[in-house]
Write a protein that holds these residues in place. Structure first.
Motif, PDB file in Angstrom:
ATOM      1  N   ARG A 397       5.808  10.518  22.091  1.00  0.00           N
ATOM      2  CA  ARG A 397       5.353  10.624  20.376  1.00  0.00           C
ATOM      3  C   ARG A 397       4.401  11.407  20.259  1.00  0.00           C
ATOM      4  O   ARG A 397       3.543  11.730  21.336  1.00  0.00           O
ATOM      5  N   TRP A 398       3.971  12.244  18.909  1.00  0.00           N
ATOM      6  CA  TRP A 398       2.849  13.046  18.758  1.00  0.00           C
ATOM      7  C   TRP A 398       2.487  12.892  17.420  1.00  0.00           C
ATOM      8  O   TRP A 398       3.253  12.551  16.562  1.00  0.00           O
ATOM      9  N   ASN A 399       1.182  13.174  17.083  1.00  0.00           N
ATOM     10  CA  ASN A 399       0.786  13.156  15.735  1.00  0.00           C
ATOM     11  C   ASN A 399      -0.221  14.386  15.552  1.00  0.00           C
ATOM     12  O   ASN A 399      -0.908  14.374  16.482  1.00  0.00           O
ATOM     13  N   TYR A 401      -3.303  15.294  13.408  1.00  0.00           N
ATOM     14  CA  TYR A 401      -4.414  14.538  12.226  1.00  0.00           C
ATOM     15  C   TYR A 401      -5.316  15.563  11.603  1.00  0.00           C
ATOM     16  O   TYR A 401      -5.645  16.606  12.376  1.00  0.00           O
ATOM     17  N   SER A 407      -2.363  11.536   9.177  1.00  0.00           N
ATOM     18  CA  SER A 407      -1.348  12.114  10.059  1.00  0.00           C
ATOM     19  C   SER A 407      -0.519  12.939   9.028  1.00  0.00           C
ATOM     20  O   SER A 407       0.179  12.620   8.182  1.00  0.00           O
ATOM     21  N   TYR A 409       1.698  15.651  10.451  1.00  0.00           N
ATOM     22  CA  TYR A 409       2.865  15.914  11.047  1.00  0.00           C
ATOM     23  C   TYR A 409       2.807  14.766  12.318  1.00  0.00           C
ATOM     24  O   TYR A 409       2.060  14.585  12.839  1.00  0.00           O
ATOM     25  N   SER A 410       4.325  14.500  12.647  1.00  0.00           N
ATOM     26  CA  SER A 410       4.242  13.734  13.697  1.00  0.00           C
ATOM     27  C   SER A 410       5.703  13.710  14.450  1.00  0.00           C
ATOM     28  O   SER A 410       6.766  14.515  13.529  1.00  0.00           O
ATOM     29  N   PHE A 433      -4.843  17.229  17.987  1.00  0.00           N
ATOM     30  CA  PHE A 433      -3.247  16.980  18.242  1.00  0.00           C
ATOM     31  C   PHE A 433      -3.327  15.822  19.173  1.00  0.00           C
ATOM     32  O   PHE A 433      -4.079  15.802  20.170  1.00  0.00           O
ATOM     33  N   ASP A 434      -2.496  14.943  19.059  1.00  0.00           N
ATOM     34  CA  ASP A 434      -2.506  13.704  20.039  1.00  0.00           C
ATOM     35  C   ASP A 434      -1.101  13.432  20.506  1.00  0.00           C
ATOM     36  O   ASP A 434      -0.046  13.454  19.724  1.00  0.00           O
ATOM     37  N   ARG A 436       1.580  11.437  23.152  1.00  0.00           N
ATOM     38  CA  ARG A 436       1.650  10.164  23.908  1.00  0.00           C
ATOM     39  C   ARG A 436       2.979  10.124  24.780  1.00  0.00           C
ATOM     40  O   ARG A 436       3.924  10.593  24.454  1.00  0.00           O
ATOM     41  N   THR A 468      -5.556  13.862  24.034  1.00  0.00           N
ATOM     42  CA  THR A 468      -5.861  14.461  22.706  1.00  0.00           C
ATOM     43  C   THR A 468      -6.809  15.687  22.682  1.00  0.00           C
ATOM     44  O   THR A 468      -7.383  15.838  23.743  1.00  0.00           O
TER      45      THR A 468
END
Length: 559
Positions: A397-399, A401, A407, A409-410, A433-434, A436, A468
């Protein structure tokens, strides 16, 4: 290097020391639950077991006590992981006949139809029902426990009283005292917190040995009064001991199995010689920043004998304006608390320093601290994401922010062993940018680059539960990569040669899976063949950079 500490346990019959004369009730009571959970830092479903056990305790305050035993293959530490195992866990787990993790026993009792493998171990879905059954049963004994720790000597003194309100079916019972540690930060697969998972009720030692000490008077009216002393080491298997986080659970068994009842206690502390001593225990690390304000997080601890109820905390960034925040709470001796300070404005520099200061008290040597952080890398307004999944793309998973936490884009989940390419168009500002992984074991190589080829983020895939990172954008959009859309490579997998076509005029760079540059061709045109015969079998990336933008593709070398 492993540290060896010489510890001693002393037993004293019918000795009360400074404790109360009687801490146990003589009125018949129902059983209390001792839930022993078999767990491990590499067990993906164990966090769910932790939550279930904690909910059972929370719903039955004072009547349910948890002991988390790290044992078995899921508890074996990998490289750089802490070792939460003990010399006691394997034997306790072994007599339960567990067949999967997480498993747990409730008072080491066998519940027909609920057992994992014909023994006392049960899957987590059975713990609540089993606990309710035990709580409804009368006990033929009551138990009281209290403890204190001398912080000067690390000597633990545990006082236990047992009163028999009925007859035991066994002429000999066994008294056990377990020492636990709470609030230990560390990795936990499936925990979603990286190395910041909070491990609770972690067994570190059995003060009374593997199976306890004998109680030889087990008839109605028998009164047992025991005092144990034990010198607590500085660490267990190189995991530091925090005296403030220790907990005691005492219980009585029939043989080494059936637990009749038990009780728990948190120690009090002696030997504290300073009345007022607030300690700036920690300033949390700060990742690279590009914003205009920051909210530092600190940990304060009370090392004094007086209760800490208020602190005027001063802080600043880069020697700028000093802000003040008044913390209020209730910290008794050795207790600590995390405090997030209100955001403070600052002008970001290449290297930045946050300074924290606690007010003057009886010991000013531990009142101040600093932490440094760097300016985040900056790029253009066009940013390209290249994400490669491993064999478990469904876990990714990514987001992305903006500075306000929205958010923009994800993505995810994705197919296995697939390269994902995304393009972001960003206004001027700071972005986060996160990335997971829901299982907690990372994924594939993933990176961000802007339209000038500046790398804004990179991971080789070893990001555990997640990572992150911040970067800034100047808001200037790139020309675009539409002229690179015809770029292709073959054969893939390659053996001795890799052919690149549709490249126009571009610089070619080849990277290995660790992000190391291993081959460069400048000003290549039209079609190029790369000699890959000397490369080891594995995964590689080829990046084209031209006036039209950048594009990256993955290829594999087979032998």
């Amino acid at each position: 290097m492993s540290k060896k500490a010489i510890t001693t346990v002393a037993f004293s019959l019918l000795t009360v020391l400074a404790f109360a004369q009687t801490i146990v009730s003589t009125t018949p009571e129902d059983k209390k639950v001792i839930l022993e959970e078999f767990t491990g830092i590499n067990c993906v479903f164990c966090p769910d077991g932790h939550a279930i056990a904690q909910a059972i305790q929370d719903n039955n305050p004072g009547n349910v006590f948890l002991v988390n035993i790290h044992t078995g293959s899921f508890a074996n530490p990998g490289s750089g992981q802490p070792d939460f195992r003990t010399s006691f866990g394997a034997a306790i787990a072994g007599q339960s006949n567990l067949t999967g993790y997480p498993a747990g026993t409730v008072n080491r009792h066998f519940f027909p139809g609920q057992s994992q493998g014909g023994g006392t171990a049960m899957s987590r879905s059975q713990w609540a029902n089993a606990s309710n059954q035990i709580l409804a049963q009368p006990a033929y004994l009551n138990l009281g426990v209290e403890a204190e720790i001398d912080v000067q000597t690390n000597e633990l003194t545990v006082h236990v009283e047992v009163y028999y309100t009925g007859n035991s079916p066994f002429s000999t019972n066994k008294l056990n005292v377990a020492l636990l540690q709470n609030n230990t930060l560390g990795p936990q697969t499936g925990g979603g917190m990286g190395n910041e998972y909070v491990h609770m009720h972690r067994l570190v030692h059995m003060v009374t040995g593997q199976w306890g000490i004998d109680i030889n008077s087990t008839t109605t009216g028998s009164f047992i009064d025991e005092t144990f002393t034990y010198t607590i080491p500085a660490d267990y298997r190189d995991v530091p001991v925090e005296l403030a986080d220790l907990e005691l659970v005492a219980f009585v068994t029939e043989t080494t199995q059936e637990i009749i009842s038990g009780n728990g206690a948190f120690p009090t502390y002696t030997g504290i010689t300073i009345a007022n001593d607030a300690f700036l225990k920690d300033i949390s690390d700060i990742i690279d920043q590009c914003g205009s304000e920051i909210a530092p997080e600190i940990t304060i601890q009370n090392l004094g004998s007086n209760t800490l109820t208020s602190l005027d905390i001063e802080y600043s960034v880069n020697g700028g304006t000093v802000e003040s925040y008044t913390w209020t709470g209730n910290l008794t001796s050795l207790q600590s608390e995390k405090v997030e300070l209100p955001a403070i404005p600052y002008t970001v520099q290449s290297t930045n320093t946050v300074s924290i200061s606690l007010p003057s008290d009886d010991n000013n040597a531990n009142n101040d601290g600093t932490v440094d952080f760097d300016e985040a890398v900056g790029g253009t307004g066009t940013v390209y994401l290249t994400l490669n999944t491993d064999n478990w793309g469904s876990e990714v998973r990514w987001n992305l922010y903006d500075e306000a936490g929205n958010s923009l884009y994800s993505g995810g989940p994705y197919p296995n062993n697939t390269q994902i390419n995304e393009t972001f168009e960003l206004a001027e500002g700071c972005y986060t940018f996160d990335l997971r992984d829901t299982y907690g074991d990372g994924g594939g190589v993933t990176f961000l680059e802007d339209s000038n080829g500046v790398q804004l983020f990179f991971t080789n895939g070893n990001y555990g539960s997640g990572v992150t990172s911040n970067f800034s954008s100047d808001g200037v959009l790139g020309i675009g990569d539409q002229n690179l859309s015809s770029f292709a490579l073959y054969p893939n997998p390659a053996n001795t040669e890799l052919h690149l076509v549709g490249i126009g005029t571009a610089d070619i760079t080849v990277y290995n899976i660790l992000g190391s540059q291993i081959m460069v061709v400048n000003d290549a045109t039209d079609k190029v063949s790369l000699d890959v015969s000397s490369l080891q079998a594995g995964t590689y990336f080829v990046k084209l950079t031209s006036n039209e933008g950048t594009i990256t593709k993955k290829f594999i070398v087979n032998r």
